[in-house]
Design a protein around this motif. Sequence first.
Motif, PDB file in Angstrom:
ATOM      1  N   UNK A  71       9.586  37.778  39.038  1.00 23.47           N
ATOM      2  CA  UNK A  71       9.447  36.329  39.142  1.00 23.47           C
ATOM      3  C   UNK A  71      10.608  35.658  38.431  1.00 23.47           C
ATOM      4  N   UNK A  72      11.355  34.854  39.157  1.00 26.27           N
ATOM      5  CA  UNK A  72      12.496  34.160  38.564  1.00 26.27           C
ATOM      6  C   UNK A  72      12.045  32.830  37.974  1.00 26.27           C
ATOM      7  N   UNK A  73      12.743  32.339  36.962  1.00 27.44           N
ATOM      8  CA  UNK A  73      12.352  31.060  36.357  1.00 27.44           C
ATOM      9  C   UNK A  73      12.549  29.912  37.339  1.00 27.44           C
ATOM     10  N   UNK A  74      11.744  28.867  37.234  1.00 24.73           N
ATOM     11  CA  UNK A  74      11.904  27.726  38.145  1.00 24.73           C
ATOM     12  C   UNK A  74      13.219  27.002  37.893  1.00 24.73           C
ATOM     13  N   UNK A  75      13.679  26.313  38.912  1.00 30.20           N
ATOM     14  CA  UNK A  75      14.891  25.511  38.783  1.00 30.20           C
ATOM     15  C   UNK A  75      14.610  24.301  37.899  1.00 30.20           C
ATOM     16  N   UNK A  76      15.611  23.912  37.142  1.00 23.82           N
ATOM     17  CA  UNK A  76      15.483  22.757  36.257  1.00 23.82           C
ATOM     18  C   UNK A  76      16.439  21.664  36.713  1.00 23.82           C
ATOM     19  N   UNK A  77      15.908  20.474  36.895  1.00 26.02           N
ATOM     20  CA  UNK A  77      16.745  19.334  37.272  1.00 26.02           C
ATOM     21  C   UNK A  77      16.082  18.054  36.781  1.00 26.02           C
ATOM     22  N   UNK A  78      16.900  17.127  36.329  1.00 28.93           N
ATOM     23  CA  UNK A  78      16.387  15.855  35.815  1.00 28.93           C
ATOM     24  C   UNK A  78      15.950  14.956  36.966  1.00 28.93           C
TER      25      UNK A  78
END
Length: 461
Positions: free
Chosen positions: A325-332
């Motif tokens: 499981x890859x970490x979720x994408x982070x975006x503002x």
Amino acid sequence: MFRLQQDRLGPERLADEAELKAWVEEQTGQSIASWRRISGGNRCHSWAIEFSVPSVQPLYLRYQPPRPSSAEPYTVWREARIYEALKETDVTAPRLCAVHPEHQAILTELRPGRADYRSLNDESERQSIALEFVEAIAQLHRTPFPVAAIPGLTELMSIADCVRDELKIWRAMYAETAMPDPLIEFAMDWLEDNVPEPAGRPVLVHGDAGPGNFLFQNGHMTALLDWELAHPGDPMEDLAWFSMRSVMEPVPDFAAAILHYQAAGGAVLDLARIHYHRVFVSTRVVIIRHRNVTGQPGNSIISRALNRRLLVDALAEASGVTLLQSPPLEAAPTPRTELYDGVIASLREEIATATNDPHIIAASKNNAKVLKYLREADRLGALVCQRELADLSALLGSPLPSVEDGRAQLIAGLRDRNIPFDTALRFFAQRVANDAQMAALASGGLASRKLPSLDSLEGKK
């Protein structure tokens, strides 16, 4: 006495309700007292019909409007042949009463009950109904049918032959979209390479079995519905469909229900074949969505993200590949996020609550789902594209000018078998995870749903 019309091929035109009503009255010799539109399943229009004489059996009319010529063989007339084959059996299905000679329309009994399994709050009642459902499927699978009665079946066909025939149908249905999709290509190739070869004769497979496609009343199942996709094949396929449909409408103890199927006289459980058919079932659903033939836009967004994720999970389980499981994408948030939130809140708190009209309420909810997806696509979309382009470049071994070019090269590589299976599967796992993240806000609880585990069934067959 109802007169059973025989289906025939020929040009179709759109039927209006007045024409359909007149046909029903002609077939029954009765005057219609109540004509109520109800949910009709895949692309069909349906009505519950009651007559002026209360003692006359209420009927169900299922009508499929004309559609363009297609590789898809699943029609209401074909479904009528299945109902006709079921008439003299003990299978729990509505009785066929008439088939329209010109339009894709059939009349069956209107069995008592409702189909909204997910609305049941009592878990013991839900489990009891699920057990009765698998008993009905077991009954179906052990019922012998004349070869000529089942569309697509010939005397010498094996289970594997039937599965390959279905694969050809769905390959053609995908191909006629002329929209190449790497994940569908990948799944179809795996399915064609790994067709099980079990002993035994084919059975009649319901082809869409599970919650939502049976009726229940007073704690008991009353009928199996929607036989449109029925075909000869592997009994394990219906258990795979049960698994898939249980994602949307969970069964309290799915493993116990599967074990009960065998105890009730169903086929001997074969977990490897159930895993195989979970891939095939998921692929069918993804192809249906790829063909874009049904559904409101909001539900289509959710279904696409959910079912592509389930397909990758099914492939991993069937092939024994471990996915990390890859970490979720982070975006503002973007400057538009607050605007999206305001419109979504207005739909929920002002528009949907200002009316009792179910169509307006449903449209408001659907539009809110679309806006929730667009909100996240606005925030994450560019990052998702960047990630996919980087992953495609790494997978294919050279920098790529665009995602579209990379997808085309990926399809070519898959067709030439130049990409290792586990490497490709992990690539697709990343893709569906990113797509699922963008659809998560719109999906609600479905964003985390998974296929029911079969692990506890190991060693219990």
